[in-house]
Design an enzyme around this catalytic site. Sequence first.
Site, PDB file in Angstrom:
ATOM      1  CG  HIS A 322      38.812  16.612 -41.286  1.00 30.06           C
ATOM      2  ND1 HIS A 322      37.751  16.614 -42.146  1.00 30.06           N
ATOM      3  CD2 HIS A 322      38.510  17.504 -40.319  1.00 30.06           C
ATOM      4  CE1 HIS A 322      36.830  17.465 -41.701  1.00 30.06           C
ATOM      5  NE2 HIS A 322      37.271  18.022 -40.603  1.00 30.06           N
ATOM      6  N   GLY A 323      42.874  15.007 -43.122  1.00 28.76           N
ATOM      7  CA  GLY A 323      44.212  14.482 -42.899  1.00 28.76           C
ATOM      8  C   GLY A 323      44.539  13.417 -43.922  1.00 28.76           C
TER       9      GLY A 323
END
Lengths: 473, 379
Positions: A322-323
């Site tokens: 996600h990041g």
Amino acid sequence: MVFSSLLFLFRFLPAVLLLYYIAPRPLRNLVLLLFSLVFYAWGEPVYIVLMLVSILVSYTGGILVDWCLRRHKRGAAKAVLAVSSVVSLSLLGFFKYADFVIGSVNALTGAGMELLQLALPIGISFYTFQTMSYTIDVYRGEAKVQKNLISFGAYVTMFPQLIAGPIVQYKTIDAQLRMRRESAEQFTEGIHRFMIGLGKKVLLANNAGALWDKINVLEYGSLPVSTAWLGLAAYTLQLYFDFSAYSDMAIGLGHMFGFRFLENFNYPYLSKSITEFWRRWHISLGTWFREYVYIPLGGNRVTLWKHVRNLLVVWILTGIWHGANWNFAVWGLYYGLLLLAEKFLWGRRLQRLPSALQHLYCMFFVMLGWNLFVFDDMGKGLSYMKALFGLYGAGFGNGETIYLLYNHVVLLLFLIIGSTQLPAKLGNRLLGRLKGRETAVTVVTNLFYVAVFLLSVAYLVDASYNPFLYFRF
Amino acid sequence: MSRKRSWNTILVFCILIFGFTAATLLKPSSEFSETENRALAQMPKMELESILNGDFEADYEEYLTDQFVLRDAWIGLKTASERAQFRQESKDIYFAEDGYLIEKHTGAFTSEQAAQNQKLLAQFCERYEPQFGAEHMTVMLIPNAVDILEDLLPPFAAPCEQEGYLTQVQDALPEGVWFDAGAVLREHKDEELYYRTDHHWKTGAAFLVYQEWAREQGFVVPSESDYEIRTAAGDFEGTIQAKLGIHTAKDTLELYLPKKDIFYTMQINGAEKISYSLYDETALDTRDKYAVYFGGNQALVRLKARTDSDRRLLVLKDSYAHCFVPFALEEFEQIDLVDVRYYNQKLSELIVQEGYTDLLVLYNAAGFAEDVSLAKLLG
């Protein structure tokens, strides 16, 4: 380019629809490919090269794997698969995670290496996973090899799902890429789905986001408990509506071109446990990690400690996907631990609770999860969490809480009801009552969708706030 | 779903998508939006370089949004939808009682710019105090509606930070320079002080403040009966209305025309325009009716009156001064209004050259806090 823009609605979409349906059937994948490239290149043309490289790697990978398998050289096929996967992952790793690694090394050792400051190529996390799934599936014999570069390119770049999913596995649309029949019924289904998505994004998600932003800029130290929860609730709802709206629009657009993508969300906020939540949230990502990481690692058919390890590996990877930031790793670990706890500690007991309490339990942890998720700066995240639990002694609420609540009461009602099945049920009941009266049904449904569309356009023309959350993944 | 129903839906969809597309392509670009009072984005030039670095794409989207068909109607539709949800504000504008649209000015007074402007003004006043003397210098920052009309705001609306900021400004100034316009306005807060749809104060409010200032300065204190109060426009919809695109109330714009004859000339920007009336009546037929004063914002307006006074006043100001200054016409033989946002010569040279005896700084509080050109005061 994003779907929720005037540019998409009144330039790109009419152009692609027109040319797609004018083109003879054999050329339609080419039309999709070319338009998808324009869609991707708009605003950031440079990274198109990176995507093309990624396509070529898995395209040749697929052909070579297939070639080896046909000659029963399983070892060679495995080697090809390994090379192509390593290349794909390296590209993702370099462009998405290089600075994260450098920053972490710097923080640990004080090395002081310079950051690369690369802009994140849009959608790289999504298309890398898609191309990898293709080569793996060819190796496993689950997908047919695609020798037509145009068709394969169209699959990877297909603009409906290019930048934010759903993560379409090649094997699920292989047949559709080769031979599909668009139909008026499916096109109409697509229109409805797209309009719903557009409304969810522009009318609901953006406004929920504006509320969250309003609260997030306040001084955390003097944030009363109820305002803090209101803010987190707004973000919780924004994230769901933003992301699921994008999937709705993607699925709807897919229908317009004769594709059927799998569903990506199934009312996640109705879940009664974290386990259930992750079966309903971002389904295509969960499926991907299950098929390509969790099960190959042995899944749950191994010793207990390996099973635990597998779960934690999958969830930390899910987090980092996600990041490129520590908070995402922590967020992933948080879910890994919660899922383990439900499996081994309190899952059974949870099911015996009244269902309202189960919902409450689930949403409580989901919202705390989003608290970890939203702040790249974990210190800030912790400060906000303190406000949630009243650790600053700022009281339960104040005049501002009341003001924010009564100004957003209608919006919040729409958001909360909109994340349940109620609107769909009501709609079906209404249509059921009109059964047999064709004209009435046509008028009612069209009026509804036209109203949603026109209101959305109004919000887009006067856009002061139109971010797209999953853009950075 | 029946086939016929599908085709109906597809037809409606195509009308929407292709219809608006065609309309946006056929509609000629407008240069300027009268409602929003700003230049609109134009079709950007297509160049390889700007396409590659993304500038073209960004500009094109701005162009598409700015030039979209029925732009004002869409904006109005959005505001109407927000009101229908019982929202008490939209785009940082309160839907206040009595049909007032009141700007919130969120953050305007706590920004770095605001702090810097406060310092610049203090430095400017300190620099010129020896020359003019504090009794010949006045700084008045007119509080905005959100402050004075607090009672009309929706219940539980957050208090505005304006008063605290104005106190800071006042504290940093040399003794005797600050004039408390807010106190005067607060005393009359139940009267019509601000336009309902525009960000300016009304001429009547300026008159109340002028009376107090004249008393303090030892000028002739005028009374309302010295003027013929003429309603120059009864259907004024101002800048705040334009931002929202909905029609709430209509404002009246009053001019205070002195009953006795005053002879003066007005020069705008040197010799660009010479006139014998402060008022540009042609503005009353346009949207921007407040431009009836001096024809709107000008870099330098010079008023020379036939009077016994030999005092000369320099006014550093924004448009709030436009309805205020006419009351002072007879007290000075020359009044120069300088808008530093547009004035590109050295202010210090002008001050030397014109031999002013008096100085007035007049801005609205939010406009002052947000102004980005005040460094020119020290130029």
